[in-house]
Motif scaffolding. Structure first.
Motif, mmCIF file in Angstrom:
data_model
loop_
_atom_site.group_PDB
_atom_site.id
_atom_site.type_symbol
_atom_site.label_atom_id
_atom_site.label_comp_id
_atom_site.label_asym_id
_atom_site.label_seq_id
_atom_site.Cartn_x
_atom_site.Cartn_y
_atom_site.Cartn_z
ATOM 1 N N ASP A 179 32.105 25.206 30.785
ATOM 2 C CA ASP A 179 31.010 26.170 30.621
ATOM 3 C C ASP A 179 30.870 27.045 31.859
ATOM 4 O OD1 ASP A 179 30.243 25.090 28.098
ATOM 5 O OD2 ASP A 179 29.203 23.473 29.128
ATOM 6 N N ARG A 180 30.974 26.423 33.023
ATOM 7 C CA ARG A 180 30.833 27.179 34.267
ATOM 8 C C ARG A 180 32.026 28.103 34.485
ATOM 9 N NH1 ARG A 180 28.904 22.020 35.598
ATOM 10 N NH2 ARG A 180 30.898 21.360 36.486
ATOM 11 N N TYR A 181 33.214 27.641 34.108
ATOM 12 C CA TYR A 181 34.437 28.425 34.310
ATOM 13 C C TYR A 181 34.465 29.662 33.424
ATOM 14 C CZ TYR A 181 39.427 29.561 34.569
ATOM 15 O OH TYR A 181 40.615 30.215 34.742
ATOM 16 N N LYS B 271 32.083 31.158 31.716
ATOM 17 C CA LYS B 271 30.837 31.926 31.622
ATOM 18 C C LYS B 271 31.001 33.404 31.970
ATOM 19 C CE LYS B 271 26.051 31.926 33.309
ATOM 20 N NZ LYS B 271 25.071 31.245 34.196
ATOM 21 N N HIS B 272 31.746 33.688 33.010
ATOM 22 C CA HIS B 272 31.893 35.074 33.465
ATOM 23 C C HIS B 272 33.262 35.668 33.113
ATOM 24 C CE1 HIS B 272 28.123 34.732 35.566
ATOM 25 N NE2 HIS B 272 28.553 33.668 36.215
ATOM 26 N N LYS B 273 34.037 34.942 32.314
ATOM 27 C CA LYS B 273 35.369 35.427 31.962
ATOM 28 C C LYS B 273 35.455 35.945 30.531
ATOM 29 C CE LYS B 273 38.125 32.857 35.331
ATOM 30 N NZ LYS B 273 37.016 32.579 36.254
ATOM 31 N N THR C 274 33.261 37.331 27.998
ATOM 32 C CA THR C 274 31.926 37.879 27.787
ATOM 33 C C THR C 274 31.992 39.041 26.804
ATOM 34 O OG1 THR C 274 32.159 39.487 29.581
ATOM 35 C CG2 THR C 274 31.318 37.305 30.177
ATOM 36 N N LYS D 156 30.990 41.994 27.187
ATOM 37 C CA LYS D 156 31.403 43.198 27.908
ATOM 38 C C LYS D 156 32.917 43.225 28.084
ATOM 39 C CE LYS D 156 30.559 45.882 32.111
ATOM 40 N NZ LYS D 156 29.806 45.959 33.395
ATOM 41 N N ARG D 157 33.501 42.072 28.447
ATOM 42 C CA ARG D 157 34.945 42.056 28.674
ATOM 43 C C ARG D 157 35.722 42.194 27.359
ATOM 44 N NH1 ARG D 157 37.109 38.594 33.640
ATOM 45 N NH2 ARG D 157 35.142 39.468 34.356
ATOM 46 N N ILE E 44 39.764 42.673 35.491
ATOM 47 C CA ILE E 44 38.780 43.417 34.681
ATOM 48 C C ILE E 44 39.330 44.808 34.343
ATOM 49 C CG2 ILE E 44 36.323 43.940 34.343
ATOM 50 C CD1 ILE E 44 35.690 42.207 36.737
ATOM 51 N N SER F 83 41.052 30.361 28.592
ATOM 52 C CA SER F 83 40.215 31.561 28.694
ATOM 53 C C SER F 83 40.981 32.784 28.200
ATOM 54 C CB SER F 83 39.724 31.770 30.133
ATOM 55 O OG SER F 83 40.782 32.124 31.005
#
Length: 356
Positions: free
Chosen positions: A85-87, A89-91, A93, A95-96, A134, A319
């Motif tokens: 979940d932590r890994y 979370k920002h990959k 998304t 937006k991405r 990104i 991911s």
């Protein structure tokens, strides 16, 4: 006041102006590559005479003494779970996903040609660029030459590897008439939208736009180079990558997990694809994703393993897979929505024609 002056002096020493031409290892390196590649020593001496010492990359590779970590008390049982979940979370998304769809549409011609030539789906290439930089928005801020020099000649666990990368970097910049001091990249010296190390640049880079240079900052070259990298490492066209599976319980410990261990599916008792039949019959890997309240388990096919050749991590490969699938689904949704709107517009026009 004394502390402030000390900090300034420390910063200046750690960031600026180290003369590596006085380093015995560097002298040997200069002698070796000048002889091997016919470089002028004056050119190399100039490069190595003023190098910005890169403290952070060196520390990440174990080259500086680290302060002992304070022992953390386990206050709750679940605190050590949830690493996935932590890994992710920002990959992966919204937006991405949106950026990935836009990137594919913007370079649709190149993606179509590359997919046809190499057999690697566009969404997986786009997902790698998305996770790595990104889509070019974050290619790294570390000076590549200075970083590779620091990691090559300051003691750390991968000195020999970085000497090889430094040699390849000097070669590629010299060949393409690029100032080695001008390029920025990752803390490991990776370059461009796909974050290729210099040796990968040489081995797998593709001049797809035929301008005579392999440019890892040019989308056409990057798209083809990533596809070539995956194909050369065994990517199989039109084959599966991964699928989620079910098992008994909430935490999985029955079999060893990870991309290095392969199984015949027949020997994996009480494990089966969660969403029905999965048309893949070769050996699989068991990939465990630690979520806060339970473990999520997946089958990884050969193509999943191939993604780990890009980055040696099951979480990284997963991911990429999940972002790729979401990009693919969004592209499908948008395409169908556009087609539906076109049909509705045409039908409405025909109805008006009849009424008129």
């Amino acid at each position: 006041m004394k502390i402030a002056i000390l900090l300034v002096l420390t910063l200046s020493i750690s960031l600026y102006g180290k003369d590596y031409t006085k380093n015995e290892q560097t002298i040997d390196f200069i002698n070796a590559i000048s002889k091997k590649h016919n470089f002028k020593k004056s050119y190399l001496n100039k490069l190595f005479s003023d190098v910005s010492f890169q403290k952070k990359p060196l520390k990440l590779y174990g080259g500086l003494k680290k302060k002992p970590k304070k022992e953390i008390k386990k206050t709750k049982k679940y605190i050590w779970h949830g690493s996935w979940d932590r890994y992710v979370k920002h990959k992966v998304t919204p937006k991405r996903i949106k950026q990935g769809v836009s990137f594919i549409k913007k370079h649709e011609t190149s993606f179509n040609k590359v997919e046809k030539e190499y057999g690697v789906p566009s969404e997986y290439i786009a997902a790698i660029i998305g996770i790595e930089t990104i889509y070019g928005k974050n290619v790294g801020n570390f000076p590549v030459f200075d970083t590779l020099t620091t990691l090559a000649f300051e003691k750390n666990r991968r000195n020999e590897f970085f000497k090889e990368q430094l040699e390849e970097f000097i070669l590629l910049t010299y060949k393409d008439n690029i100032d080695p001091k001008s390029l920025k990249g990752s803390y490991a010296g990776a370059i461009g939208l796909g974050q290729f190390m210099p040796s990968s640049y040489k081995d797998y880079g593709v001049d797809f736009n035929n301008d005579g240079k392999i440019n890892m900052f040019h989308p056409q070259d990057v798209i083809a180079s990533i596809a070539n990298y995956l194909e050369q490492h065994g990517w199989e066209a039109n084959e599966e990558v991964a699928t989620r599976v079910s098992y008994e319980g909430k935490r999985f410990q029955k079999y060893e997990t990870g991309f290095r261990t392969k199984y015949d599916r027949k020997n994996l008792k009480a494990i089966k694809p969660k969403y029905g039949k999965w048309d893949y019959y070769d050996e699989v890997r068991l990939i465990k994703l630690s979520k806060r309240k339970y473990d999520e388990l997946w089958y990884g096919a050969k193509n999943f393993y191939v993604i780990t050749r890009y980055n040696n991590s099951s979480y990284y490969a997963m991911s990429i897979h999940q972002l790729a699938q979401k990009i693919k689904n969004e592209l499908y949704t948008q395409t169908n929505s556009f087609a539906s709107n076109q049909i509705n517009t045409y039908t409405s026009q025909k109805n008006r024609d009849v009424i008129d």
